[in-house]
Write an enzyme that holds these catalytic residues in place. Sequence first.
Site, PDB file in Angstrom:
ATOM      1  N   HIS A   1       0.833  -1.212   0.000  1.00 38.90           N
ATOM      2  CA  HIS A   1       0.000   0.000   0.000  1.00 38.90           C
ATOM      3  C   HIS A   1       0.868   1.262   0.000  1.00 38.90           C
ATOM      4  O   HIS A   1       0.675   2.159  -0.835  1.00 38.90           O
ATOM      5  CB  HIS A   1      -0.906  -0.017   1.229  1.00 38.90           C
ATOM      6  N   GLU A   2       1.827   1.310   0.904  1.00 36.92           N
ATOM      7  CA  GLU A   2       2.670   2.504   1.008  1.00 36.92           C
ATOM      8  C   GLU A   2       3.596   2.644  -0.193  1.00 36.92           C
ATOM      9  O   GLU A   2       3.896   3.758  -0.631  1.00 36.92           O
ATOM     10  CB  GLU A   2       3.476   2.469   2.308  1.00 36.92           C
TER      11      GLU A   2
ATOM     12  N   HIS B   1       1.814   4.478  -2.931  1.00 37.78           N
ATOM     13  CA  HIS B   1       1.874   5.938  -2.753  1.00 37.78           C
ATOM     14  C   HIS B   1       3.226   6.481  -3.215  1.00 37.78           C
ATOM     15  O   HIS B   1       3.296   7.474  -3.941  1.00 37.78           O
ATOM     16  CB  HIS B   1       1.670   6.300  -1.278  1.00 37.78           C
TER      17      HIS B   1
END
Length: 428
Positions: A21-22, A25
């Site tokens: 997820h990170e 980003h």
Amino acid sequence: MSYLVTIIAFIIVFGVLVTVHEYGHMFFAKRAGIMCPEFAIGMGPKIFSFRKNETLYTIRLLPVGGYVRMAGDGLEEPPVEPGMNVKIKLNEENEITHIILDDHHKFQQIEAIEVKKCDFKDDLFIEGITAYDNERHHFKIARKSFFVENGSLVQIAPRDRQFAHKKPWPKFLTLFAGPLFNFILALVLFIGLAYYQGTPTSTVEQVADKYPAQQAGIQKGDKIVQIGKYKISEFDDVDKALDKVKDNKTTVKFERDGKTKSVELTPKKTERKLTKVSSETKYVLGFQPASEHTLFKPIVYGFKSFLIGSTYIFSAVVGMLASIFTGGFSFDMLNGPVGIYHNVDSVVKAGIISLIGYTALLSVNLGIMNLIPIPALDGGRILFVIYEAIFRKPVNKKAETTIIAIGAIFMVVIMILVTWNDIRRYFL
């Protein structure tokens, strides 16, 4: 020993989901030219780190969570503010190249300064009284400059490298990329499982005791070719036909040893719980399909599994949100880390394949939950970007910061309540 296996599995599953997820980003942030000073796996004290270009990659002590720090995202305040005493190192143009926050450094020819004014977002300067002449000076911050703390360098982002000063589209992509990468991970896992296990066919592999198929005399190796008036060419057709036939008496045709036979039977109605707030009614014959290994079918089957799982989870999330307004909400609808640990414990006992499938569903869930329009989540921050795109101006910075802070407090309170509820349900 089983507890240790569960703990390790939980750490790996949770770590993979958050890291992916990170990373989503960070991937789109860097493509947009946004500076990312740190990418962290885990939380708490740093136990290992290395620097690649302008990003410090760290592994932290607590194996839960993770984050990417993006310059100018409004989630962190600069470590320097008026009234502080810091040391600065200047270049030949009298610009600041290093702002030193403690004594753990090896820099020489530095100046001590009491900060009176400073700006790290737009004009990038420090104004203050220097110790060597007790006079007030204004220093620009060099384009390539650093905070120095505990021996580590954190680069100061120029204005054009900050999230806040990017256009709405790259902001949107950067925020949406976290959930997007969770969806991509889930899709890859579903397709991988389909390649490993094979895709189901309409041929019978095993018949369940006391179910309609066994009672009608259907055997291993029989190939289902028709249910009622519906032709069967693949296993998905079986489910579709049974959804239409329901639990009405019907004729099932199958091939055995090159001959077509038919039997009459009544499909069995079953209820399968999907989530804490939703269930699914299915009609079954009671057989396990044989699998086949092909080159392209697993891709299609994995994509179908992803869509089905996503639809179920999305429906459950919408139902949960609706229940807040209809009065049917319960914290039993939510799972925190303790609840996920309990589920992992159950899934681990079923084997690695079940754990991978659960990880895929959990990844979808993480992606969808992060798109809920709560200010502290990606979905809430995307709303700010949509506002900026529509009205051609960003949300007032103080208002945005306040709203995000309120959202963060709300999420912390919810997490505490969910965690306590999970502990009460599973361990007390």
